[in-house]
Design a protein around this motif. Sequence first.
Motif, PDB file in Angstrom:
ATOM      1  N   GLY A 269       0.803  -1.225   0.000  1.00  0.00           N
ATOM      2  CA  GLY A 269       0.000   0.000   0.000  1.00  0.00           C
ATOM      3  C   GLY A 269       0.831   1.268   0.000  1.00  0.00           C
ATOM      4  O   GLY A 269       2.015   1.288  -0.347  1.00  0.00           O
ATOM      5  N   ASP A 270       0.181   2.373   0.405  1.00  0.00           N
ATOM      6  CA  ASP A 270       0.806   3.701   0.377  1.00  0.00           C
ATOM      7  C   ASP A 270       2.019   3.778   1.292  1.00  0.00           C
ATOM      8  O   ASP A 270       3.006   4.457   0.969  1.00  0.00           O
ATOM      9  N   LYS A 271       1.955   3.113   2.424  1.00  0.00           N
ATOM     10  CA  LYS A 271       3.075   3.180   3.359  1.00  0.00           C
ATOM     11  C   LYS A 271       4.298   2.474   2.791  1.00  0.00           C
ATOM     12  O   LYS A 271       5.433   2.944   2.971  1.00  0.00           O
ATOM     13  N   ARG A 272       4.084   1.376   2.104  1.00  0.00           N
ATOM     14  CA  ARG A 272       5.202   0.691   1.468  1.00  0.00           C
ATOM     15  C   ARG A 272       5.806   1.556   0.359  1.00  0.00           C
ATOM     16  O   ARG A 272       7.033   1.652   0.219  1.00  0.00           O
ATOM     17  N   ALA A 273       4.933   2.215  -0.424  1.00  0.00           N
ATOM     18  CA  ALA A 273       5.417   3.089  -1.501  1.00  0.00           C
ATOM     19  C   ALA A 273       6.222   4.257  -0.935  1.00  0.00           C
ATOM     20  O   ALA A 273       7.264   4.639  -1.482  1.00  0.00           O
ATOM     21  N   LEU A 274       5.744   4.828   0.186  1.00  0.00           N
ATOM     22  CA  LEU A 274       6.483   5.932   0.802  1.00  0.00           C
ATOM     23  C   LEU A 274       7.824   5.454   1.346  1.00  0.00           C
ATOM     24  O   LEU A 274       8.836   6.152   1.227  1.00  0.00           O
ATOM     25  N   ALA A 275       7.852   4.267   1.934  1.00  0.00           N
ATOM     26  CA  ALA A 275       9.115   3.716   2.447  1.00  0.00           C
ATOM     27  C   ALA A 275      10.133   3.529   1.324  1.00  0.00           C
ATOM     28  O   ALA A 275      11.329   3.784   1.501  1.00  0.00           O
ATOM     29  N   GLU A 276       9.658   3.101   0.157  1.00  0.00           N
ATOM     30  CA  GLU A 276      10.561   2.946  -0.986  1.00  0.00           C
ATOM     31  C   GLU A 276      11.088   4.303  -1.457  1.00  0.00           C
ATOM     32  O   GLU A 276      12.240   4.427  -1.881  1.00  0.00           O
ATOM     33  N   THR A 277      10.245   5.329  -1.376  1.00  0.00           N
ATOM     34  CA  THR A 277      10.686   6.678  -1.734  1.00  0.00           C
ATOM     35  C   THR A 277      11.770   7.156  -0.780  1.00  0.00           C
ATOM     36  O   THR A 277      12.778   7.752  -1.193  1.00  0.00           O
ATOM     37  N   VAL A 278      11.604   6.898   0.503  1.00  0.00           N
ATOM     38  CA  VAL A 278      12.610   7.294   1.486  1.00  0.00           C
ATOM     39  C   VAL A 278      13.916   6.551   1.235  1.00  0.00           C
ATOM     40  O   VAL A 278      15.010   7.135   1.332  1.00  0.00           O
ATOM     41  N   GLU A 279      13.828   5.277   0.872  1.00  0.00           N
ATOM     42  CA  GLU A 279      15.041   4.505   0.589  1.00  0.00           C
ATOM     43  C   GLU A 279      15.763   5.062  -0.638  1.00  0.00           C
ATOM     44  O   GLU A 279      16.997   5.139  -0.661  1.00  0.00           O
ATOM     45  N   ARG A 280      15.006   5.463  -1.656  1.00  0.00           N
ATOM     46  CA  ARG A 280      15.631   6.070  -2.838  1.00  0.00           C
ATOM     47  C   ARG A 280      16.338   7.373  -2.467  1.00  0.00           C
ATOM     48  O   ARG A 280      17.412   7.682  -2.990  1.00  0.00           O
TER      49      ARG A 280
END
Length: 695
Positions: free
Chosen positions: A401-412
């Motif tokens: 979901g959205d939280k996983r997508a945001l976590a991937e953005t932070v990792e990038r």
Amino acid sequence: MADPTTYRPAPGAIPTDPGVYKFRDEHRRVIYVGKAKNLRSRLNSYFQDVTALHPRTRQMVFTAASVEWTVVASEVEALQLEYTWIKRFDPRFNVKYRDDKTYPMLAVSTGETIPRAFFYRGPRRKGVRYFGPYSHAWAVRETLDLLIRVFPMRTCSKGVYHRHERLGRPCLLGYIDKCAAPCVGRVSADEHREIVDGFTSFLAGNTNKVVRELTGEMEQAAENLEFERAARLRDDLGAINKVMEQQAVVLGDGTDADVIAFATDELEAAVQIFHVRGGRIRGQRGWVVEKAGDQAASGPVADGQPDPALPALMQNFLVQFYGDAVERAQLEDAEDAELNARVEHIERRGVDQLSHTEPRAVQAVPREILVQVLPEEAGQVREVLGELRGAQVDLRVPQRGDKRALAETVERNAKDALRQHKLKRVGDLTARSAALQDIQEALGLDEAPLRIECTDISHIQGTDVVASLVVFEDGLPRKSDYRRYRIREAAGEGRSDDVGSIAEVTRRRFLRHNQDKRAVPEAEEFDGSTFADEQVEEMSTDNRRFAYPPNLYIVDGGAPQVAAAQKVFDELGVVDVHLVGLAKRLEELWLPGEEDPVILPRNSQGLYLLQQIRDEAHRFAITYHRQQRSKRMRVSELDGIPGLGATRRTELVKHFGSVKKLKEATVEEITAVKGFGPKLAQSVFDGLHPEKTGE
């Protein structure tokens, strides 16, 4: 520098209980603090063979002169005591998460009689309330400019305020209604304080009330035919909406969370944290730190695999960051309480605007913390965070979901921060010159290596073995001279042999060494998007050659790889090129014939340049390897057909465009391909349609 064996505790003297330990130098200064579930096991690991230790850890144990420990009752107490000692002693070898830059803030001097709002960088001061951090200075100024339309509070300095107070007339902002002009008595101190309270309340997140009030006043003014006032309120509402839009909604309403991710290499780690409040990103912060002690990886990280040091890094960061945040918040709460005691007419205003619905110490630790990987001792960390917040904290890895997508953005963002940090060291002439000088001194060269070449091998279990050769001149990549190789010997034997592959690449690179020194190549920029063999593969059919040999030739690996390359140098009579191997595990430099490696200081500019060159060679090699693997897999259905070799397979795919279209072709259409007779065409057809042949 002390020998670790001189202060190693006696066997059996160290307890097996959980605890915290301190390493001290000869002056009794604490240089490292750590914690362990089993003190004996952890401390014994520091006194093993020093060549097996991480470079930073090795430096620490040689700097230390003694070690001591304290036994505690539980692992939670060990976490808390470790954090307390790190704060108290500030050990030089511990990871410290200090900002990689000073973030801009929007500050309000609530301690003054007539508070003002202003842009600010630096340490927090008493009597000032801060909002942010913001990612850019212009974001602070734009936010302030938009909000003083609705909340016309003072923004001028003390000097400007007192000058206009003496003149008896306001400044320009007062004339254009962006300041209530308390300097000339247009509003009283209490009235101005109410404006400030509204300003701070809005920035604290209470936006709905302001929007409702402005919308109601605008509609009422329109009904009363006060169109000028309605238009002004409409513009004010637009300014408010613009400020709110600057913080994009990324999660559901009411979600308060911090999202944390790391990016690492063998020496350093970059961490990024996004603060989400009310579903909006309210701030972003980042650090780049050296990995040390328990946070240092025990070896190289395989491609696509997580760093084994991540759980330790995450644990250290969570305890240290939120411990500091709560400590700062408690100080601010105490300052607000002291300030409120001095503010007059609090009862008349009816609301204490300087207090919060919950203390800042609670706000400093959100209800939810989303991490890239769980810390080593997740249960104990949750307990510590819960004690800091005074309530349960949900610490977890988002899965979808959205939280996983945001976590991937932070990792990038973390990966980009680490990349920018590494590039910054070689981005200017001074840093590059220092790096080349460091390499010259470390390797004992007569002059700085202005041209450096590096090779790397890439394969999967001996298949599709390829190599890269990248070139750096004056510390910068020269992509027109990049080369790539399909390894023949290792691939032909069907096995992985990095040593043999290094020898082959070196032989092919320096086979025309004497001729290359006299030739001038055609400069053709390589941008990484073209992979034509005649442009980038050594020993191709064109006339492009290297103009001159490198000053330094780097092979990816240790003593065996260096020995293989040196053997080739001896065979070809290459004596004017310096050879060195760069071992990835500990970033060691291996010289031919030397038993011990050369280890550059961790803060050496030369080490960072060598890392960048090695990483570029690895990137270039793995890109070519993936291309070769994909090409092989695209024609894999043609493998095993009698009489069909690699060249004819390629011709077939090129003629029909794909294997799928080839399978749709008739025998006659296959016969039309150059080099295919009726018998071979029938063999190809039967091989692609076994169901029709009864096989």
